[in-house]
Design a protein around this motif. Structure first.
Motif, PDB file in Angstrom:
ATOM      1  N   GLN A  88       8.143   5.361  44.169  1.00  0.00           N
ATOM      2  CA  GLN A  88       8.656   4.285  45.018  1.00  0.00           C
ATOM      3  C   GLN A  88       9.298   3.180  44.194  1.00  0.00           C
ATOM      4  OE1 GLN A  88       8.661   4.664  48.511  1.00  0.00           O
ATOM      5  NE2 GLN A  88      10.254   3.164  48.057  1.00  0.00           N
ATOM      6  N   LYS A  89       8.729   2.901  43.021  1.00  0.00           N
ATOM      7  CA  LYS A  89       9.280   1.870  42.133  1.00  0.00           C
ATOM      8  C   LYS A  89      10.700   2.247  41.691  1.00  0.00           C
ATOM      9  CE  LYS A  89       8.180  -0.612  37.819  1.00  0.00           C
ATOM     10  NZ  LYS A  89       8.203  -1.996  38.333  1.00  0.00           N
ATOM     11  N   VAL A  90      10.904   3.518  41.366  1.00  0.00           N
ATOM     12  CA  VAL A  90      12.242   3.978  40.972  1.00  0.00           C
ATOM     13  C   VAL A  90      13.188   3.971  42.174  1.00  0.00           C
ATOM     14  CG1 VAL A  90      13.567   5.878  39.987  1.00  0.00           C
ATOM     15  CG2 VAL A  90      11.306   5.357  39.078  1.00  0.00           C
ATOM     16  N   LEU A  91      12.692   4.447  43.317  1.00  0.00           N
ATOM     17  CA  LEU A  91      13.541   4.477  44.513  1.00  0.00           C
ATOM     18  C   LEU A  91      13.943   3.073  44.944  1.00  0.00           C
ATOM     19  CD1 LEU A  91      11.847   7.293  46.627  1.00  0.00           C
ATOM     20  CD2 LEU A  91      13.984   7.400  45.334  1.00  0.00           C
ATOM     21  N   ASP A  92      13.076   2.101  44.723  1.00  0.00           N
ATOM     22  CA  ASP A  92      13.427   0.709  45.045  1.00  0.00           C
ATOM     23  C   ASP A  92      14.645   0.253  44.243  1.00  0.00           C
ATOM     24  OD1 ASP A  92      11.364   0.527  46.840  1.00  0.00           O
ATOM     25  OD2 ASP A  92      10.005  -0.592  45.516  1.00  0.00           O
ATOM     26  N   GLU A  93      14.760   0.748  43.011  1.00  0.00           N
ATOM     27  CA  GLU A  93      15.930   0.393  42.188  1.00  0.00           C
ATOM     28  C   GLU A  93      17.193   1.079  42.711  1.00  0.00           C
ATOM     29  OE1 GLU A  93      15.844  -2.001  40.080  1.00  0.00           O
ATOM     30  OE2 GLU A  93      13.668  -2.204  40.261  1.00  0.00           O
ATOM     31  N   PHE A  94      17.064   2.356  43.101  1.00  0.00           N
ATOM     32  CA  PHE A  94      18.216   3.046  43.696  1.00  0.00           C
ATOM     33  C   PHE A  94      18.655   2.354  44.991  1.00  0.00           C
ATOM     34  CE2 PHE A  94      17.113   6.879  41.110  1.00  0.00           C
ATOM     35  CZ  PHE A  94      18.385   7.158  40.628  1.00  0.00           C
ATOM     36  N   ASP A  95      17.674   1.803  45.739  1.00  0.00           N
ATOM     37  CA  ASP A  95      17.989   1.145  47.009  1.00  0.00           C
ATOM     38  C   ASP A  95      18.828  -0.120  46.814  1.00  0.00           C
ATOM     39  OD1 ASP A  95      16.744   3.054  48.523  1.00  0.00           O
ATOM     40  OD2 ASP A  95      14.873   1.938  48.773  1.00  0.00           O
ATOM     41  N   LYS A  96      18.862  -0.653  45.595  1.00  0.00           N
ATOM     42  CA  LYS A  96      19.669  -1.841  45.311  1.00  0.00           C
ATOM     43  C   LYS A  96      21.148  -1.494  45.123  1.00  0.00           C
ATOM     44  CE  LYS A  96      15.732  -4.174  43.180  1.00  0.00           C
ATOM     45  NZ  LYS A  96      15.100  -4.625  41.908  1.00  0.00           N
ATOM     46  N   PHE A  97      21.454  -0.204  45.058  1.00  0.00           N
ATOM     47  CA  PHE A  97      22.844   0.235  44.950  1.00  0.00           C
ATOM     48  C   PHE A  97      23.536   0.069  46.303  1.00  0.00           C
ATOM     49  CE2 PHE A  97      25.700   4.083  45.346  1.00  0.00           C
ATOM     50  CZ  PHE A  97      26.780   3.485  44.713  1.00  0.00           C
ATOM     51  N   ASP A  98      24.787  -0.375  46.276  1.00  0.00           N
ATOM     52  CA  ASP A  98      25.542  -0.644  47.495  1.00  0.00           C
ATOM     53  C   ASP A  98      26.144   0.624  48.108  1.00  0.00           C
ATOM     54  OD1 ASP A  98      25.015  -3.344  47.120  1.00  0.00           O
ATOM     55  OD2 ASP A  98      26.900  -3.719  46.064  1.00  0.00           O
ATOM     56  N   GLY A  99      25.389   1.664  48.201  1.00  0.00           N
ATOM     57  CA  GLY A  99      25.873   2.925  48.764  1.00  0.00           C
ATOM     58  C   GLY A  99      24.736   3.921  48.773  1.00  0.00           C
ATOM     59  N   PRO A 100      24.952   5.110  49.325  1.00  0.00           N
ATOM     60  CA  PRO A 100      23.896   6.126  49.351  1.00  0.00           C
ATOM     61  C   PRO A 100      23.694   6.790  47.986  1.00  0.00           C
ATOM     62  CG  PRO A 100      25.904   7.005  50.309  1.00  0.00           C
ATOM     63  CD  PRO A 100      26.174   5.554  50.019  1.00  0.00           C
ATOM     64  N   THR A 101      22.486   7.237  47.743  1.00  0.00           N
ATOM     65  CA  THR A 101      22.180   8.045  46.560  1.00  0.00           C
ATOM     66  C   THR A 101      21.697   9.412  47.023  1.00  0.00           C
ATOM     67  OG1 THR A 101      21.595   6.147  45.174  1.00  0.00           O
ATOM     68  CG2 THR A 101      20.739   8.287  44.503  1.00  0.00           C
ATOM     69  N   TYR A 102      22.245  10.448  46.417  1.00  0.00           N
ATOM     70  CA  TYR A 102      21.842  11.821  46.722  1.00  0.00           C
ATOM     71  C   TYR A 102      20.925  12.322  45.612  1.00  0.00           C
ATOM     72  CZ  TYR A 102      25.529  11.508  50.199  1.00  0.00           C
ATOM     73  OH  TYR A 102      26.307  11.126  51.265  1.00  0.00           O
ATOM     74  N   HIS A 103      19.746  12.803  45.997  1.00  0.00           N
ATOM     75  CA  HIS A 103      18.724  13.222  45.049  1.00  0.00           C
ATOM     76  C   HIS A 103      18.539  14.733  45.057  1.00  0.00           C
ATOM     77  CE1 HIS A 103      17.182   9.107  44.348  1.00  0.00           C
ATOM     78  NE2 HIS A 103      17.385   8.906  45.638  1.00  0.00           N
ATOM     79  N   MET A 104      17.892  15.230  44.018  1.00  0.00           N
ATOM     80  CA  MET A 104      17.461  16.632  43.952  1.00  0.00           C
ATOM     81  C   MET A 104      16.151  16.704  43.187  1.00  0.00           C
ATOM     82  SD  MET A 104      20.427  17.800  41.281  1.00  0.00           S
ATOM     83  CE  MET A 104      21.548  16.598  42.007  1.00  0.00           C
ATOM     84  N   PHE A 105      15.432  17.811  43.358  1.00  0.00           N
ATOM     85  CA  PHE A 105      14.170  17.998  42.655  1.00  0.00           C
ATOM     86  C   PHE A 105      14.400  18.303  41.182  1.00  0.00           C
ATOM     87  CE2 PHE A 105      12.035  19.987  46.637  1.00  0.00           C
ATOM     88  CZ  PHE A 105      11.829  18.728  47.171  1.00  0.00           C
ATOM     89  N   GLY A 106      13.518  17.782  40.349  1.00  0.00           N
ATOM     90  CA  GLY A 106      13.374  18.237  38.975  1.00  0.00           C
ATOM     91  C   GLY A 106      11.949  18.719  38.789  1.00  0.00           C
ATOM     92  N   ASN A 107      11.674  19.413  37.702  1.00  0.00           N
ATOM     93  CA  ASN A 107      10.324  19.923  37.477  1.00  0.00           C
ATOM     94  C   ASN A 107       9.291  18.807  37.413  1.00  0.00           C
ATOM     95  OD1 ASN A 107      12.034  19.672  35.035  1.00  0.00           O
ATOM     96  ND2 ASN A 107      10.151  20.063  33.899  1.00  0.00           N
ATOM     97  N   HIS A 108       9.666  17.660  36.802  1.00  0.00           N
ATOM     98  CA  HIS A 108       8.698  16.566  36.681  1.00  0.00           C
ATOM     99  C   HIS A 108       8.367  15.958  38.039  1.00  0.00           C
ATOM    100  CE1 HIS A 108       8.192  16.053  32.272  1.00  0.00           C
ATOM    101  NE2 HIS A 108       9.322  16.734  32.258  1.00  0.00           N
ATOM    102  N   CYS A 109       9.323  15.939  38.949  1.00  0.00           N
ATOM    103  CA  CYS A 109       9.033  15.477  40.312  1.00  0.00           C
ATOM    104  C   CYS A 109       7.919  16.337  40.914  1.00  0.00           C
ATOM    105  CB  CYS A 109      10.274  15.599  41.198  1.00  0.00           C
ATOM    106  SG  CYS A 109      11.752  14.759  40.598  1.00  0.00           S
TER     107      CYS A 109
END
Length: 322
Positions: A88-109
């Motif tokens: 959530q802490k990382v996603l909060d930083e992505f949420d500060k971007f003025d547009g959508p972010t598209y994510h995908m899974f990595g092994n660490h996730c």
């Protein structure tokens, strides 16, 4: 900047059709710095600062339409009771971007949280629990985001049929007791380790349908995957298990122009025998304090231009004419 791949001076369009941000392998964790199994330094707390600078830069540029995060949002060493907090802490930083972010899974996730939980957290634009999808930012371009762990031993419950089938494949391909070890495996067979995975049969069929449709629409396609799909752009131990199957589908059409990936932290670039560019992105995790690794990609009708920051190399990817 790297020279154009064909060595010619082109009459390029002055403005891109659109631009998008890219970042890979943030692997944030609130733990002291460490090292990879190869001894490469990792800066777990600083990595979120790299993301913060990326978002700030993209917002200041004002023309970044969306961003793509290439997986491994937090690190496997993140304490399990802090996994949800760290994501959530990382996603909060992505949420500060003025547009959508598209994510995908990595092994660490998937070391930290189950697939179903991640699909919701990452707000993947799918109508089910699946983690692959496509979108079109303009009529000329189509993005295809693959789930490289659709068939893997990660993220599924221990008694799930996929887990059993993937473990059976690993047992056949990798004789080591430690299935994360490629010791003794030769060449591209080194990819058969537990921290990699594959695109499953249903997803392969879906990919074929999407590429057929994109080809009919005369769209340029960009494939996005956490795992690289060309030996020239990554170390053998970082490749998708069935990259050859995916690329066999790609080669039935002429629409795929580039494949972007993360996972192999040092990065890489190659052009395969069919003229498809493969660009593995340098990791945010391995940036010492004061350095960064992110970029923005300008999309033109005939090429892509990756403008990287600091440790992420600029790359010009000119499309071959068919």
């Amino acid at each position: 900047m790297m020279p154009a791949t064909n060595g010619l001076v082109h009459a390029y369009a002055k403005k891109p059709l659109f631009s998008f941000g890219v970042i890979a392998d943030v692997q944030y964790a609130d733990i002291p710095d460490g090292r990879s199994f190869l001894g490469v330094p990792r800066y777990y707390r600083h990595s979120i600062s790299v993301l913060q600078r990326a978002v700030s830069t993209w917002n200041k540029q004002g023309n970044i339409k969306f961003s793509v995060n290439f997986g491994d949002i937090i690190d496997g060493f993140c304490p399990k009771d802090k996994s949800l907090w760290a994501v959530q802490k990382v996603l909060d930083e992505f949420d500060k971007f003025d547009g959508p972010t598209y994510h995908m899974f990595g092994n660490h996730c998937l070391y930290n949280l189950p697939r179903s939980k991640l699909v919701d957290l990452l707000k993947m634009p799918t109508d089910s629990d699946r983690a692959y999808y496509d979108f079109s930012p303009c009529p000329e371009y189509r993005f295809v985001v693959l789930d490289a762990y659709d068939f893997s031993v990660l993220g599924w419950s221990r008694d799930h049929p996929v887990t059993a089938a993937a473990m059976k494949l690993l047992d056949e391909k990798n004789p080591n007791t430690d299935k994360n070890s490629p010791d003794g495996l030769v060449g591209v067979d080194r990819r058969f380790v537990m921290f990699n995975g594959a695109v499953g049969k249903e997803q392969l069929s879906w990919l074929n349908d999407v590429l057929r449709d994109a080809s009919e629409r005369r769209q340029n396609v960009i494939l996005c995957s956490h795992l690289p799909m060309d030996p020239g752009a990554a170390s053998p131990a970082a490749l998708m298990w069935n990259y050859d199957e995916v690329m066999a589908i790609v080669r039935q059409y002429n629409c795929v122009k580039a494949c972007f990936a993360g996972h192999d932290h040092k990065g890489g670039h190659s052009v395969d025998s069919h003229g498809v560019h493969h660009r593995t992105l340098e990791a945010a995790l391995e940036c010492p304090p004061g350095t960064t690794a992110y970029g923005n990609i300008e999309a033109y009708p005939d090429r892509l231009l990756l403008v990287g920051s600091d440790r992420m190399a600029d790359t010009e990817m000119c499309f071959q004419t068919m």
